[in-house]
Design an enzyme around this catalytic site. Structure first.
Site, PDB file in Angstrom:
ATOM      1  N   HIS A 176       0.550   6.626  -6.201  1.00  0.00           N
ATOM      2  CA  HIS A 176       1.267   6.411  -7.231  1.00  0.00           C
ATOM      3  C   HIS A 176       2.513   5.565  -6.779  1.00  0.00           C
ATOM      4  O   HIS A 176       3.348   4.987  -7.559  1.00  0.00           O
ATOM      5  CB  HIS A 176       1.938   7.587  -8.364  1.00  0.00           C
ATOM      6  CG  HIS A 176       0.865   8.162  -8.896  1.00  0.00           C
ATOM      7  ND1 HIS A 176       0.654   8.136 -10.303  1.00  0.00           N
ATOM      8  CD2 HIS A 176       0.099   9.351  -8.434  1.00  0.00           C
ATOM      9  CE1 HIS A 176      -0.358   8.887 -10.623  1.00  0.00           C
ATOM     10  NE2 HIS A 176      -0.552   9.587  -9.509  1.00  0.00           N
ATOM     11  N   THR A 208       3.808   3.182 -17.664  1.00  0.00           N
ATOM     12  CA  THR A 208       3.242   3.598 -18.809  1.00  0.00           C
ATOM     13  C   THR A 208       4.070   3.564 -19.991  1.00  0.00           C
ATOM     14  O   THR A 208       3.379   3.434 -21.024  1.00  0.00           O
ATOM     15  CB  THR A 208       2.861   5.014 -18.495  1.00  0.00           C
ATOM     16  OG1 THR A 208       3.785   5.795 -17.938  1.00  0.00           O
ATOM     17  CG2 THR A 208       1.565   5.324 -17.727  1.00  0.00           C
ATOM     18  N   LYS A 245       2.836   2.400 -23.929  1.00  0.00           N
ATOM     19  CA  LYS A 245       3.380   3.198 -25.328  1.00  0.00           C
ATOM     20  C   LYS A 245       4.079   2.267 -26.239  1.00  0.00           C
ATOM     21  O   LYS A 245       3.996   2.428 -27.488  1.00  0.00           O
ATOM     22  CB  LYS A 245       4.240   4.208 -24.882  1.00  0.00           C
ATOM     23  CG  LYS A 245       3.669   5.539 -24.055  1.00  0.00           C
ATOM     24  CD  LYS A 245       4.729   6.494 -23.143  1.00  0.00           C
ATOM     25  CE  LYS A 245       3.978   7.207 -22.219  1.00  0.00           C
ATOM     26  NZ  LYS A 245       4.848   7.754 -21.105  1.00  0.00           N
ATOM     27  N   LYS A 264      13.204  -1.253 -10.688  1.00  0.00           N
ATOM     28  CA  LYS A 264      13.066  -1.322 -12.038  1.00  0.00           C
ATOM     29  C   LYS A 264      14.037  -2.278 -12.668  1.00  0.00           C
ATOM     30  O   LYS A 264      13.973  -2.689 -13.899  1.00  0.00           O
ATOM     31  CB  LYS A 264      13.215   0.001 -12.965  1.00  0.00           C
ATOM     32  CG  LYS A 264      11.854   0.987 -12.223  1.00  0.00           C
ATOM     33  CD  LYS A 264      12.151   2.276 -13.096  1.00  0.00           C
ATOM     34  CE  LYS A 264      11.087   3.279 -12.474  1.00  0.00           C
ATOM     35  NZ  LYS A 264       9.734   3.173 -13.029  1.00  0.00           N
ATOM     36  N   LYS A 297      13.272   4.296 -19.251  1.00  0.00           N
ATOM     37  CA  LYS A 297      12.449   4.697 -18.006  1.00  0.00           C
ATOM     38  C   LYS A 297      13.575   5.329 -16.898  1.00  0.00           C
ATOM     39  O   LYS A 297      14.606   5.115 -17.120  1.00  0.00           O
ATOM     40  CB  LYS A 297      11.813   3.216 -17.443  1.00  0.00           C
ATOM     41  CG  LYS A 297      12.533   2.199 -17.035  1.00  0.00           C
ATOM     42  CD  LYS A 297      11.710   1.446 -16.603  1.00  0.00           C
ATOM     43  CE  LYS A 297      11.128   0.500 -17.559  1.00  0.00           C
ATOM     44  NZ  LYS A 297       9.778   0.494 -17.521  1.00  0.00           N
ATOM     45  N   ARG A 298      13.025   5.826 -15.940  1.00  0.00           N
ATOM     46  CA  ARG A 298      13.807   6.252 -14.952  1.00  0.00           C
ATOM     47  C   ARG A 298      14.692   5.070 -14.231  1.00  0.00           C
ATOM     48  O   ARG A 298      14.263   4.027 -14.398  1.00  0.00           O
ATOM     49  CB  ARG A 298      13.173   6.975 -13.699  1.00  0.00           C
ATOM     50  CG  ARG A 298      12.480   8.536 -14.032  1.00  0.00           C
ATOM     51  CD  ARG A 298      13.636   9.393 -14.206  1.00  0.00           C
ATOM     52  NE  ARG A 298      14.597   9.696 -13.005  1.00  0.00           N
ATOM     53  CZ  ARG A 298      14.434  10.886 -12.528  1.00  0.00           C
ATOM     54  NH1 ARG A 298      13.564  11.977 -13.008  1.00  0.00           N
ATOM     55  NH2 ARG A 298      14.966  11.162 -11.502  1.00  0.00           N
TER      56      ARG A 298
HETATM   57  C1  26Q Z   1       8.582  13.458  -3.430  1.00  0.00           C
HETATM   58  C2  26Q Z   1       8.875  14.215  -2.400  1.00  0.00           C
HETATM   59  C3  26Q Z   1      10.068  15.049  -2.541  1.00  0.00           C
HETATM   60  C4  26Q Z   1      10.719  15.243  -3.564  1.00  0.00           C
HETATM   61  C5  26Q Z   1      10.203  14.407  -4.695  1.00  0.00           C
HETATM   62  C6  26Q Z   1       9.040  13.587  -4.785  1.00  0.00           C
HETATM   63  C7  26Q Z   1       8.682  12.719  -5.689  1.00  0.00           C
HETATM   64  C8  26Q Z   1       8.562  13.198  -7.052  1.00  0.00           C
HETATM   65  C9  26Q Z   1       8.067  12.547  -8.042  1.00  0.00           C
HETATM   66  C10 26Q Z   1       8.016  11.426  -5.608  1.00  0.00           C
HETATM   67  C11 26Q Z   1       7.845  10.581  -6.527  1.00  0.00           C
HETATM   68  C12 26Q Z   1       7.605  11.209  -7.813  1.00  0.00           C
HETATM   69  C13 26Q Z   1       7.137  10.599  -9.088  1.00  0.00           C
HETATM   70  C14 26Q Z   1       6.877   9.199  -9.015  1.00  0.00           C
HETATM   71  C15 26Q Z   1       6.135   8.644 -10.233  1.00  0.00           C
HETATM   72  O1  26Q Z   1       6.605   9.138 -11.213  1.00  0.00           O
HETATM   73  N1  26Q Z   1       5.630   7.191 -10.033  1.00  0.00           N
HETATM   74  C16 26Q Z   1       5.275   6.848 -11.014  1.00  0.00           C
HETATM   75  O2  26Q Z   1       3.896   6.930 -11.505  1.00  0.00           O
HETATM   76  C17 26Q Z   1       3.293   6.483 -12.913  1.00  0.00           C
HETATM   77  C18 26Q Z   1       2.057   6.964 -13.083  1.00  0.00           C
HETATM   78  O3  26Q Z   1       1.086   6.586 -12.238  1.00  0.00           O
HETATM   79  C19 26Q Z   1       3.239   4.836 -12.835  1.00  0.00           C
HETATM   80  O4  26Q Z   1       3.058   4.451 -13.932  1.00  0.00           O
HETATM   81  C20 26Q Z   1       4.822   4.349 -12.173  1.00  0.00           C
HETATM   82  O5  26Q Z   1       4.727   2.899 -12.019  1.00  0.00           O
HETATM   83  C21 26Q Z   1       5.146   5.100 -10.836  1.00  0.00           C
HETATM   84  O6  26Q Z   1       6.309   4.715 -10.418  1.00  0.00           O
END
Ligand code: 26Q
Length: 808
Positions: free
Chosen positions: A359, A655, A659, A553, A547-548
């Site tokens: 991702h 995403t 939406k 972004k 979004k986050r």
């Molecule tokens: C990793 C290690 C330690 C702590 C936290 C994490 C961690 C947690 C969540 C790293 C990444 C995330 C989330 C990532 C994320 O939401 N990525 C998004 O995924 C979407 C679904 O595929 C994409 O549409 C987005 O582009 C992407 O940013």
């Protein structure tokens, strides 16, 4: 359609009974929260009954079971969704209204299960919905965090994080399953013994915790299939309650082991690079992997016996990003140490069973763990990783040019670290990205060395969203209009939305589209007035970025655009804009200083602009606090412009772009992630595309000839002024200026190319909003976006996973 109630009368009877059973009181004198809990409890019990039938059907048919391993499932509220998916929403609303009670009000009482950060977690939730709709035996496997993602409050413009106690009023959807608990061992050391010519391994002196599962039903649209989401909670093995300590008055010590165990499932980690390396996070990852695999293997054994070679035929394990990367080594451990298979037998099964989705391409986000930490916490799993790595290296063709470099890049163990992405690729038979350009980038750069070795493993699965939640549930007035025009087949097959194309030249239909949008804008304006005390004008353009918060972004570029528009409005009387409300919402990871400063900047600019009578009827800025699934469902339907402005090459997919498109917003975006596919489907003339493309970004970086100061100096009047205003007191009204944002941008030579893209961005925005006055053309374009959005249904995505990865 599965009928879970004979008719309205039987529903009312059963519901009254449920309220009585739960509260002891008759319906008329119960509180709304009792009424909500009883209704959700009733629907949950029906769902569990269908789930049991579903399970029997799957077992009889010998169905392959798909386990979707994800450390996040951002499911949000379920009641409204399950009523829609069971096809009884209108009947229940009717019945309740007869009983003098409002369904919407009850739905609003449901806690918003925030077991995820953003895109990745919500994708997992949409996939559960689509797997159930497609009749796939698909099960979510994740974590039950005691505290979901923090609640965001805005105090003096700043984000303040507050614990999300989502379980405090009880959670009617879950069932605790102590009978399915799994013992999980941490630490200890590896011992071996030989039998004949084989050595077997075991871990002794471990510190154990209990993984306790909670099951949440997943109701598929049509109501025929109800699957399960299983989330794990950590608890002490047995009550090591120290009575002596308690009697000495040392209450905390008396219950220390409970607190230690429960800490593992206490919090959801933020998606911030700064959170790598936390021991608790590694414990979470192992806990839900080990416990989830145990569940999957127990079911397989019950249905197919001990013939493990058949596992890939009946079980697919999908790993959502690298967080469940230990599935590979842990499955090896079980098959070798417990089931006594040889390495080669086990490896063949593991690699045929596991698949992996990436991702992110942000290098700082790729998960790595210090070897020392890993080895100490999970000695046997580490030894297996070491062996996987050794065999990977041994298998290298050293006659090929550049093999050393390739080995360095693909090794699992390197520089004292365990590289989880490499582990995931090596243990999987399939590796996919989440939008076309993202997969291209994986193949061309991030995972290029793996791609060169095994191109057949790589494939693209462009993300999707569930139209049930994000159109039918979120936007009932638009959904009704659509159904009147083309029938309700789109709920089942979103490609049918294309039939709306026939209505694009129907002025009366376009008027009704506009009317529905206006109702949704009023609904959001009311929410904003309640939540922020701010009055916004439903006749202004609603320009939305939700979004986050993350540097790539580029929310900062958006607010800089607003600053520029404001500056020009007050100093240039010939400058006109379409009245616009700039809507922002989203959370920043608590340790991500830059992102939090951008939130403060937005709120500070809002404070000045919203209180300046010179521009008041033209522009307003609105930051909606605490973005989550429930208020997202109010925001998307009200949006007219969808801001998708990441630096090209950085957003894997996105995403929210889908939406917003489905709800008739027009994309103002860069050629990044799924924006590219959106522009292809809707036609570039129905979106507004601007900025550097991915190859242009790469070239600019490689050329070494980009100097951020040159860009600023070339435009002292506008861009220079905006940059100056970060450090002077123009917007420093709430709590100081924004020197840190200025420094971050300039000292990194504009890493995210905010300055570089600024002009084309502002220009694109002006061009797009200037077309708003031609209401008919705008509405046609909005409707066209909805009509072409069907391909982005997660049903389509899931069918591709099913056919090309899981073969289920
Ligand atoms: C990793 C290690 C330690 C702590 C936290 C994490 C961690 C947690 C969540 C790293 C990444 C995330 C989330 C990532 C994320 O939401 N990525 C998004 O995924 C979407 C679904 O595929 C994409 O549409 C987005 O582009 C992407 O940013």
């Amino acid at each position: 359609m599965n009928k879970i109630f004979e008719n309205k009368e039987t529903f009312i009877e059963e519901y009254r009974e449920a309220v009585k059973e739960l509260s002891g009181k008759s319906f008329e004198i119960t509180s709304d929260i009792d009424r909500f809990n009883a209704l959700a409890g009733l629907i949950a019990s029906k769902a569990r009954a269908v789930s049991a039938e579903t399970d029997k059907r799957f077992a009889k048919d010998g169905k392959k079971r798909v386990y979707y391993f994800s450390i996040e499932f951002l499911i949000g509220r379920l009641l409204d969704n399950y009523l829609i998916n069971f096809g009884i929403r209108d009947m229940v609303a009717d019945a309740l209204s007869e009983m003098g009670c409002d369904l919407d009000k009850l739905c609003d009482l449901e806690p918003d299960a925030a077991l995820g950060n953003g895109g990745l977690g919500r994708l997992a939730a949409c996939f559960l919905d689509s797997m159930a709709h497609e009749g796939i035996a698909g099960y979510g496997n994740g974590m039950r965090y005691r505290y979901g993602l923090f609640k965001q409050e805005i105090v003096n413009g700043r984000q303040v994080e507050v614990a999300d106690e989502w379980l405090s009023k009880g959670y009617p959807w879950e069932v605790r399953r102590p009978d399915k608990a799994v013992r999980i061992g941490f630490g200890g050391h590896v011992v071996s013994h030989t039998e004949g010519d084989r050595t077997f391994y075991d871990v002794v002196d471990t510190q154990d915790v209990l993984a306790l599962p909670y099951d949440i039903p997943v109701v598929g649209f049509g109501g025929e299939t109800v699957n399960k989401l299983r989330v794990w909670s950590a608890e002490p093995i047995d009550e090591h309650f120290d009575l002596d300590a308690f009697n000495r008055g040392e209450y905390a010590n008396a219950d220390a082991s409970r607190a230690d165990a429960e800490a593992i499932s206490a919090i959801l980690y933020p998606n911030d690079a700064g959170e790598h390396g936390r021991l608790l996070r590694l414990k979470q990852e192992y806990l839900f992997v080990a416990a989830g695999l145990k569940t999957a293997l127990d079911v397989f054994r019950r249905e197919h016996g001990n013939d493990w070679a058949k596992l890939p035929e009946y079980v697919a394990i999908h790993t959502n990003d690298t967080h469940p990367a230990m599935c590979g080594p842990e499955l090896m451990r079980i098959l070798m140490d417990e089931e006594r298979l040889t390495w080669d037998e086990a490896w063949d099964i593991v690699t045929k069973t596991i698949s992996y989705t990436n991702h992110t391409i942000l290098p700082e986000a790729l998960e790595k763990w210090p070897i020392a930490t890993f080895k100490k916490l999970l000695p046997r799993v580490y030894d297996i990783i070491d062996e996987i790595n050794r065999r990977w290296r041994d298998g290298f063709d050293t006659t090929q040019d550049g093999w050393q470099e390739r080995l360095r890049k693909t090794s699992v163990l390197w520089d004292g670290e365990v590289r989880m992405a490499n582990l995931s690729v090596i243990c999987s038979h399939s590796v996919n990205g989440v939008a076309k350009i993202h997969t291209d980038i994986l193949e061309r750069s991030v995972l290029n060395d793996f791609y060169a070795l095994t191109p057949e493993k790589f494939n693209n699965k462009t993300n999707g969203i569930t139209p049930r939640r994000f159109l039918a549930e979120a936007n009932p007035s638009y959904a009704k209009l659509i159904t009147e025009a083309i029938g309700d087949g789109w709920l089942d097959n979103a490609e049918e939305l294309k039939k709306l194309v026939d209505f694009e030249s129907d002025p009366s239909f376009l008027k009704r589209v506009a009317h529905s949008k206006r109702q949704n804008k009023i609904r959001l304006a009311e929410y904003v007035r309640r939540e922020c005390g701010l009055v916004i004008d439903p006749d202004s353009v609603f320009d939305v970025q939700v979004k986050r918060f993350h540097a790539y972004k580029r929310q900062v570029m958006n607010i800089m655009k607003v600053m520029d528009v404001y500056n020009r409005l007050i100093s240039d009387s010939s400058f006109h804009v379409q009245p616009t409300t700039f809507i922002f919402s989203g959370k920043a990871a608590s340790s991500y200083t830059f992102a939090k400063e951008v939130i403060r900047l937005i709120n500070s600019v809002a404070e000045v602009v919203n209180n300046d009578p010179r521009v008041n009827d033209l522009i307003k800025i609105c930051f909606i606090p605490n973005f989550r699934v429930s208020n997202a469902q109010l925001i998307y339907p009200a949006a007219e412009i969808s801001e998708q402005i990441s630096t090209a090459g950085k957003e894997a997919s996105g995403t929210s772009n889908m939406k917003l498109m489905m709800n008739g917003a027009i994309t103002l975006g860069t050629m990044d992630g799924a924006n590219i596919e959106i522009a292809q489907l809707a036609g570039e003339e129905n979106e507004k595309i601007f900025g550097l493309t991915t190859p242009e970004v790469e070239q600019l970086r490689a050329s070494g000839s980009y100097f951020a100061w040159d860009i600023v100096n070339a435009d002292r009047d506008r861009l220079g002024r905006v940059m100056d205003e970060l450090t002077d007191d123009t917007f420093a009204k709430l709590s100081g200026n924004f020197e840190s944002i200025h420094t971050e941008i300039m000292s990194n030579n504009d890493y995210d190319l905010v300055l570089k893209d600024f002009h084309s961005y502002v220009q694109a925005w002006e061009e797009l909003t200037s077309t708003y006055t031609d209401a008919q053309a705008w509405n046609r374009c909005a409707l066209h976006n909805t009509a072409m959005s069907g391909w982005f249904s997660s049903d389509r995505t899931i069918r591709e996973y099913r056919d090309e990865i899981w073969h289920a």
